[in-house]
Design an enzyme around this catalytic site. Structure first.
Site, mmCIF file in Angstrom:
data_model
loop_
_atom_site.group_PDB
_atom_site.id
_atom_site.type_symbol
_atom_site.label_atom_id
_atom_site.label_comp_id
_atom_site.label_asym_id
_atom_site.label_seq_id
_atom_site.Cartn_x
_atom_site.Cartn_y
_atom_site.Cartn_z
ATOM 1 C CG PHE A 26 -2.085 -0.923 1.080
ATOM 2 C CD1 PHE A 26 -3.156 -0.593 0.267
ATOM 3 C CD2 PHE A 26 -2.107 -2.131 1.743
ATOM 4 C CE1 PHE A 26 -4.230 -1.452 0.128
ATOM 5 C CE2 PHE A 26 -3.184 -2.997 1.614
ATOM 6 C CZ PHE A 26 -4.249 -2.668 0.807
ATOM 7 C CD GLU A 182 -11.669 -8.874 8.908
ATOM 8 O OE1 GLU A 182 -12.053 -7.707 8.945
ATOM 9 O OE2 GLU A 182 -10.597 -9.220 8.367
ATOM 10 C CD GLN A 331 -7.144 5.202 3.813
ATOM 11 O OE1 GLN A 331 -6.555 6.277 3.643
ATOM 12 N NE2 GLN A 331 -7.720 4.569 2.818
HETATM 13 C C1 LIG Z 1 -4.460 -10.646 6.906
HETATM 14 C C2 LIG Z 1 -4.405 -9.140 6.986
HETATM 15 C C3 LIG Z 1 -5.592 -8.417 7.107
HETATM 16 C C4 LIG Z 1 -5.563 -7.034 7.183
HETATM 17 N N1 LIG Z 1 -6.757 -6.350 7.254
HETATM 18 C C5 LIG Z 1 -6.750 -5.000 7.203
HETATM 19 C C6 LIG Z 1 -7.967 -4.263 7.158
HETATM 20 O O1 LIG Z 1 -9.050 -4.848 7.195
HETATM 21 N N2 LIG Z 1 -7.906 -2.903 7.068
HETATM 22 C C7 LIG Z 1 -6.708 -2.253 7.010
HETATM 23 O O2 LIG Z 1 -6.694 -1.025 6.870
HETATM 24 N N3 LIG Z 1 -5.538 -2.907 7.080
HETATM 25 C C8 LIG Z 1 -5.531 -4.253 7.162
HETATM 26 N N4 LIG Z 1 -4.339 -4.941 7.193
HETATM 27 C C9 LIG Z 1 -3.094 -4.187 7.350
HETATM 28 C C10 LIG Z 1 -2.627 -3.589 6.029
HETATM 29 O O3 LIG Z 1 -2.659 -4.561 5.015
HETATM 30 C C11 LIG Z 1 -1.205 -3.051 6.245
HETATM 31 O O4 LIG Z 1 -1.256 -2.074 7.239
HETATM 32 C C12 LIG Z 1 -0.662 -2.457 4.949
HETATM 33 O O5 LIG Z 1 -0.528 -3.480 3.982
HETATM 34 C C13 LIG Z 1 0.691 -1.788 5.190
HETATM 35 O O6 LIG Z 1 1.200 -1.350 3.973
HETATM 36 P P1 LIG Z 1 2.782 -1.401 3.701
HETATM 37 O O7 LIG Z 1 2.991 -0.774 2.363
HETATM 38 O O8 LIG Z 1 3.505 -0.852 4.859
HETATM 39 O O9 LIG Z 1 3.131 -2.962 3.662
HETATM 40 P P2 LIG Z 1 2.590 -4.103 2.697
HETATM 41 O O10 LIG Z 1 1.320 -3.717 2.048
HETATM 42 O O11 LIG Z 1 2.589 -5.336 3.518
HETATM 43 O O12 LIG Z 1 3.708 -4.216 1.582
HETATM 44 C C14 LIG Z 1 5.020 -4.602 1.863
HETATM 45 C C15 LIG Z 1 5.662 -5.124 0.590
HETATM 46 O O13 LIG Z 1 7.053 -5.236 0.794
HETATM 47 C C16 LIG Z 1 7.521 -6.423 0.212
HETATM 48 N N5 LIG Z 1 8.769 -6.785 0.909
HETATM 49 C C17 LIG Z 1 8.946 -7.009 2.232
HETATM 50 N N6 LIG Z 1 10.216 -7.274 2.518
HETATM 51 C C18 LIG Z 1 10.887 -7.204 1.337
HETATM 52 C C19 LIG Z 1 12.246 -7.379 0.972
HETATM 53 N N7 LIG Z 1 13.195 -7.651 1.879
HETATM 54 N N8 LIG Z 1 12.596 -7.256 -0.330
HETATM 55 C C20 LIG Z 1 11.649 -6.991 -1.272
HETATM 56 N N9 LIG Z 1 10.346 -6.790 -0.977
HETATM 57 C C21 LIG Z 1 9.971 -6.897 0.315
HETATM 58 C C22 LIG Z 1 6.392 -7.408 0.426
HETATM 59 O O14 LIG Z 1 6.464 -8.474 -0.493
HETATM 60 C C23 LIG Z 1 5.165 -6.516 0.214
HETATM 61 O O15 LIG Z 1 4.735 -6.523 -1.129
HETATM 62 C C24 LIG Z 1 -4.333 -6.350 7.125
HETATM 63 C C25 LIG Z 1 -3.142 -7.067 7.000
HETATM 64 C C26 LIG Z 1 -3.175 -8.464 6.921
HETATM 65 C C27 LIG Z 1 -1.889 -9.221 6.756
#
Ligand SMILES: Cc1cc2nc3c(=O)[nH]c(=O)nc-3n(C[C@H](O)[C@H](O)[C@H](O)COP(=O)(O)OP(=O)(O)OC[C@H]3O[C@@H](n4cnc5c(N)ncnc54)[C@H](O)[C@@H]3O)c2cc1C
Length: 448
Positions: A26, A182, A331
């Site tokens: 995200f 859920e 978000q």
């Molecule tokens: C099962 C589940 C249900 C959820 N439900 C909700 C919900 O209902 N509402 C809500 O708002 N939030 C929810 N969340 C939380 C939300 O998904 C996260 O807060 C959000 O995805 C955070 O975004 P991010 O970009 O920080 O990380 P992410 O979206 O997790 O993206 C991280 C990315 O980094 C990549 N990555 C990691 N380490 C490496 C590396 N060393 N090298 C290369 N790539 C790497 C991963 O492959 C991934 O694609 C949920 C999460 C999960 C797991």
């Protein structure tokens, strides 16, 4: 053996500023999307080739949706963006002195680095639980869990041993946050509407779903009123809730709670917490509580030109309304990504960056059909049908890509009328626990 240009990973040289982003979740996607290609070359690294919509992952795990309906290939997402380069690779570290990112297949120089690597399951150091529990954090986790659930029913339907059958029909979910709630609700709805048709010989009154939570209420991040409503919904669905209870050990057969109670179960689902997916090279002083400390511009404390956003970032004291950092939900990651892209635009024009301020659009959680809760801005709390419809629309709205929206919506409409789950497929080697030859083969070939 493929040969790579180890110094550049085949990324063209550029006179523009190069922004390297670790993670296409995200946060990362929203930085990349909002950067102007006339000013920046964008390089995105991810260890998987898709962007996934994690809030619907539990539906993949409970046979409601296929994985590709909640994920979009990153190359497709950025197909039309100029000077954008995706590399499918795991980042192993950063070198802030050399301004380079280290990957398994080579290094790359950056002008600005964005760490958006998200979070991973936190087992709080309990190796035994980590070994046997089923986490729900990645697509592979969801598919593995789906297979596990279905395999338990297959095996329960053929065993003659009542004790083994009971342990196959006991499901323990640890963590009463949104994911745990859920999962519990979705498994309970399967028990009511789907499984009795598939397994007419099984007595589903024997199937138990336990939800174990360390705090004194389910959905601790939400308003107490929503927690109370959710508690009621879970009880209506026949889920046994154990509050103020911690899991002590699990050996793959028996869950031992700190209270001393033991539950025989083949399936312990771990939804009890997360910690940052840390990248080597970040100094220890810049890390707190498993996350990277950032200032109000998402700049990593003590480092220059390195930024962290989303789940991995800890903006301690930077945002006045959230002095203890932002919740680990989608978000903040989306909004930090958008703000950071705008701030990079400010930097190339030698203007000041704007501090990040989180706008909380509200929180939602679903237990099942007509059973959901919503905490909306202005202290408004919804429950029941209204919250359920809100949940459905918000999730369709935020799904990336028209194809995903269409597939998920048609799936939900089909399920609404038929109560069916279309993807009840076991996709992993089906091996009985007592089949030693097959077990050894799987271990030898690293298939488990
Ligand atoms: C099962 C589940 C249900 C959820 N439900 C909700 C919900 O209902 N509402 C809500 O708002 N939030 C929810 N969340 C939380 C939300 O998904 C996260 O807060 C959000 O995805 C955070 O975004 P991010 O970009 O920080 O990380 P992410 O979206 O997790 O993206 C991280 C990315 O980094 C990549 N990555 C990691 N380490 C490496 C590396 N060393 N090298 C290369 N790539 C790497 C991963 O492959 C991934 O694609 C949920 C999460 C999960 C797991």
């Amino acid at each position: 053996m493929l040969e790579f240009d180890k110094l550049s990973l085949n990324v063209p040289t550029t006179t523009k500023k190069r922004v390297v982003i670790i993670g296409g979740g995200f946060g990362g996607v929203n930085v990349a999307k909002n950067l102007d290609s006339r000013d920046f070359q964008v390089v995105l690294f991810d260890k998987q080739n898709y962007h996934a919509f994690w809030p619907l992952l539990y539906q993949v795990a409970t046979a409601g949706l296929e994985p590709d309906s909640i994920a979009e290939p990153l190359r497709k997402l950025f197909g039309n963006k100029a000077d954008f380069h995706f590399r499918l690779v795991r980042v192993t570290g950063v070198n802030p002195v050399e301004k380079s990112v280290k990957t398994l297949i080579g290094d790359l120089h950056y002008d600005y680095l964005v760490i958006a690597a998200g979070s991973k399951s936190n087992f709080f150091g309990n190796k035994e639980i980590q070994k046997y529990a089923f986490p729900l954090k990645q697509m592979t986790d969801a598919l593995n869990l789906r297979s596990q659930l279905l395999q338990c029913f297959e095996q329960a339907s053929i065993t003659r041993d009542p004790e083994i059958q009971q342990s196959l029909l006991n499901f323990v979910i640890v963590g009463g946050g949104p994911t745990g709630v859920e999962m519990a609700g979705s498994i309970a709805e399967m028990r009511k509407h789907v499984l009795p048709n598939d397994y007419p010989g099984l007595d589903f009154s024997k199937m138990n779903i336990y939800l174990v939570e360390g705090l004194d209420r389910v959905l601790p991040p939400m308003d107490p009123e929503s927690s109370k409503t959710t508690h009621g919904y879970l009880e209506e669905l026949g889920i046994e809730i154990k509050l103020k209870t911690l899991v002590d050990t699990y050996d793959g057969e028996t869950v031992v709670l700190k209270t001393g109670e033991q539950i025989k179960s083949q399936t312990l689902i771990w939804a009890a917490g997360v910690t940052g997916s840390m990248i080597d090279g970040i100094p220890a002083e810049s890390i707190e509580r498993g996350r990277i400390l950032v200032n109000e511009f998402n700049e990593v404390q003590g480092l220059t030109n390195i930024f962290a956003i989303g789940d991995i970032a800890y903006m301690k004291g930077g945002d006045p309304a959230f002095p203890n950092g932002h919740p680990g939900v989608a978000q903040p990651a989306i909004q930090q990504g958008e703000r950071l892209a705008k701030n990079f635009g400010q930097l190339v024009r030698n203007r000041d960056m704007q501090p990040f301020r989180y706008f909380n659009k509200g929180n939602l959680a679903i237990v099942g059909r007509n059973r959901a809760v919503a905490d909306l801005p202005g202290g408004v709390h919804l429950g029941g049908f209204l919250a359920w419809v809100t949940w459905l629309f918000v999730h369709i709205f935020y799904l990336i890509g028209f194809r995903s929206k269409l597939v998920v919506l048609s799936n939900w409409i089909y399920r609404f009328f038929t109560y069916q789950r279309g993807t009840r497929l076991i996709i992993r080697p089906f091996v009985r626990k007592d089949d030693k030859v097959a077990q050894e083969f799987l271990v030898k070939n690293e298939m488990v």
